[in-house]
Write an enzyme that holds these catalytic residues in place. Structure first.
Site, PDB file in Angstrom:
ATOM      1  N   ILE A  82       0.615  -1.564  -0.062  1.00 51.56           N
ATOM      2  CA  ILE A  82       0.506  -0.020  -0.344  1.00 51.56           C
ATOM      3  C   ILE A  82       0.621   1.031   0.109  1.00 51.56           C
ATOM      4  CG2 ILE A  82      -1.979  -1.088   0.925  1.00 51.56           C
ATOM      5  CD1 ILE A  82      -1.066  -0.157   3.658  1.00 51.56           C
ATOM      6  N   GLY A  86      11.156   6.730   2.358  1.00 51.19           N
ATOM      7  CA  GLY A  86      12.622   6.325   2.159  1.00 51.19           C
ATOM      8  C   GLY A  86      12.966   5.503   3.032  1.00 51.19           C
ATOM      9  N   MET A  87      12.790   4.788   3.480  1.00 47.73           N
ATOM     10  CA  MET A  87      13.609   3.756   3.317  1.00 47.73           C
ATOM     11  C   MET A  87      12.714   1.964   4.295  1.00 47.73           C
ATOM     12  SD  MET A  87      14.149   4.571   8.078  1.00 47.73           S
ATOM     13  CE  MET A  87      13.572   3.932   8.902  1.00 47.73           C
ATOM     14  N   ASP A 199       9.258  15.776  10.482  1.00 51.27           N
ATOM     15  CA  ASP A 199       9.014  15.335   8.983  1.00 51.27           C
ATOM     16  C   ASP A 199       7.380  15.250   8.723  1.00 51.27           C
ATOM     17  OD1 ASP A 199       9.101  15.065   6.269  1.00 51.27           O
ATOM     18  OD2 ASP A 199       9.329  12.211   6.723  1.00 51.27           O
TER      19      ASP A 199
END
Length: 537
Positions: A82, A86-87, A199
């Site tokens: 889904i 970034g990691m 973030d």
């Protein structure tokens, strides 16, 4: 290299996604729908199983590519991919026993040997687990299966603010203010726990089905050193700048560690700008140029895009975007307070959500029958089209022209399903796959599961009752046998007693005879006593 329909069915069997009964039911339905024959095309067969919610589109694509291993992580069955960050990659999953939907974030295996990524992954688990607020996605578990490390989180069906704006355009003013208000409440909870998100952006603010915000992705959260051993982790690995360029506070671009909660307020202000204008504050230029613009200039007036923007709402947004942290709102609560005041002028009354007393999703099945609970839970899965009718059995009956493959004694050769890697590479997928839309539910299949479960329960009860009855019969038989043995012993003792009395009497008579023999000179009298002895004996 394409596969045959039989190979597809064998891969499906080996995947353990469906039980024998479920697969047989699906194949029978497919046969009926195709004029009494199972299609020879694996794609057509797979599409039917997807349309009928036996498997998901993600299952279909993996199986058609000969991937049948890796659909399970611990006690969770993966239903689809889904999203990706970034990691890590995020999968929708279902608990195999509880049937609850969860979002599972998986760290790619090629990142496991990178201590920075693995520690940061554990950092996210720690950060998320420490928070409990209705506007923050909850974390339930962190675990690993071999080299596959994963974080189990609350699954929130819905769309993030970035997707909503891209699909539908800028938000209306009331919705925008309400979403940022809820986000501010969630961020304040994190700030109170000595965490800075670092973030905050539209993609990390998810709108759920109840039109409430859920804050995602605490992976970059900054924690005070006295709160966590992992504080300063990224600094240890010389990662000075963390975040997303279009929503990065000026001070955070210089050093992501020398910041406080006001950096999150700047990111939230950029998010408010985005949902109002339909684009970030500085959409043009390279990455370095956009970061530099956040450092040196204020963004263009939102009224260039929306001339009817309420002045108060615009002022709130630009106060959040001040370059100097001292000129911004000093807390997320202040942002929420001003937004609440403006919303009240629009006739909107806000009821602040309260954290659950028990840290679990609220149950909706109180006072419902087992049947209705099963239907409701399966219907919820079908709405999002997760189509997971799962149990894990190992054999399957392939009906029709594909013959039978049954029991553990009949092993299908690997040559049937071809070579190549059969393992799904979890965590390496890019982008999310949308689940197919369907109006059908899995109630029939769910009811078959409930019926099967009930039958199993009654079978167990019958075995237990039968065992108890047998035990009672054995006890009664033992009691009767013991009683008969005791009577027999008593009867035998009485008989022995009578026999002993007779013998004693005979001994007495013999003694008398001997005395007579000694007492009489002539044998006539002795002979006259013999009939007496014979009679007695």
């Amino acid at each position: 290299m394409t596969i045959t329909a039989r190979q597809f069915l064998e891969l499906l069997r080996r995947s353990n996604l469906l039980s024998d009964q479920e697969l047989k039911k699906g194949l029978e339905a497919c046969k009926v729908a195709h004029g009494g024959e199972i299609p020879n095309s694996p794609q057509q067969l797979a599409d039917f199983l997807v349309d009928e919610n036996f498997i998901t589109t993600w299952h279909r694509e993996k199986l058609l590519n000969r991937k049948y291993k890796g659909f399970f992580l611990g006690k969770y069955k993966l239903l689809g991919h889904i999203g990706a960050g970034g990691m890590s990659s995020v999968y929708l999953a279902e608990h195999t026993l509880m049937r609850r939907l969860r979002a599972i974030k998986v760290l790619p295996r090629n990142r496991v040997d990178d201590s920075s990524y693995l520690e940061r992954f554990h950092r996210e688990a720690q950060a998320t687990a420490a928070l409990d607020h209705p506007n923050i996605v909850r974390a339930y578990d962190v675990d690993n299966q071999g080299k596959t490390h994963y974080l189990v989180m609350e699954y929130v069906p819905g769309r993030d603010l970035m997707t909503i704006v891209k699909d539908d355009g800028p938000l209306d003013y009331v919705s925008a203010a309400k979403y940022i208000y809820q986000s501010a409440l969630g961020l304040q909870h994190a700030h109170d726990a000595a965490m800075v998100h670092r973030d905050v952006k539209p993609a990390n603010l998810l709108v759920d089905e109840s039109d409430s915000i859920k804050i995602l992705d605490m992976g970059l959260a900054l924690m005070n050193e006295d709160q966590s051993e992992l504080a300063g982790l990224t600094d240890k690995h010389n990662e000075k700048v963390l975040g997303t360029a279009d929503y990065l506070a000026p001070e955070q671009a210089l050093n992501s560690h020398n910041i406080d909660s006001r950096a999150d307020i700047y990111g939230l202000g950029c998010t408010l700008y985005y949902v109002l204008a339909g684009h970030p504050p500085f959409p043009e230029g390279t990455l370095a140029q956009r970061i530099a613009q956040h450092q040196t200039k204020m963004p263009p007036d939102i009224r260039l895009d929306r001339t009817d923007l309420p002045e108060t709402l615009g002022s709130i947004c630009f106060k959040m975007l001040q370059k100097n942290p001292d000129h911004r709102y000093q807390s997320a609560n202040e942002v929420a307070s001003d937004l609440e005041s403006w919303l009240s002028t629009q006739g909107v009354e806000l009821n602040q959500s309260k954290a659950d007393v028990v840290h679990l999703p609220q149950r909706v099945d109180i006072n419902q029958s087992t049947e209705s609970v099963a239907q409701a839970m399966q219907a919820a899965v079908a709405v999002a089209n997760q189509g997971a009718i799962a149990s894990v059995q190992s054999s399957v009956h392939l009906i029709g022209e594909y013959s039978a493959v049954t029991g553990s004694s009949q092993v299908v050769s690997d040559s049937l399903i071809g070579g190549g890697s059969s393992q799904i590479s979890l965590g390496d997928e890019i982008g999310g796959q949308a689940f197919q839309s369907t109006s059908r539910t899995l109630l029939d299949t769910q009811m078959s599961r409930v019926t099967a479960n009930d039958a199993g329960i009654w079978k167990t009860v019958g075995i237990i009752l039968g065992g108890l009855v047998l035990l009672a019969i054995i006890i009664v038989a033992v009691e009767l046998l013991s009683s008969n043995v005791e009577e027999a012993i008593e009867t035998h003792d009485e008989a022995n007693s009578e026999e002993n009395s007779v013998l004693l009497h005979l001994d007495s008579l013999v003694s008398d005879v001997n005395n007579h023999r000694r007492g009489f000179k002539y044998g006539g009298e002795f002979d006259s006593l013999l009939p007496i002895v014979e009679r007695e004996s």
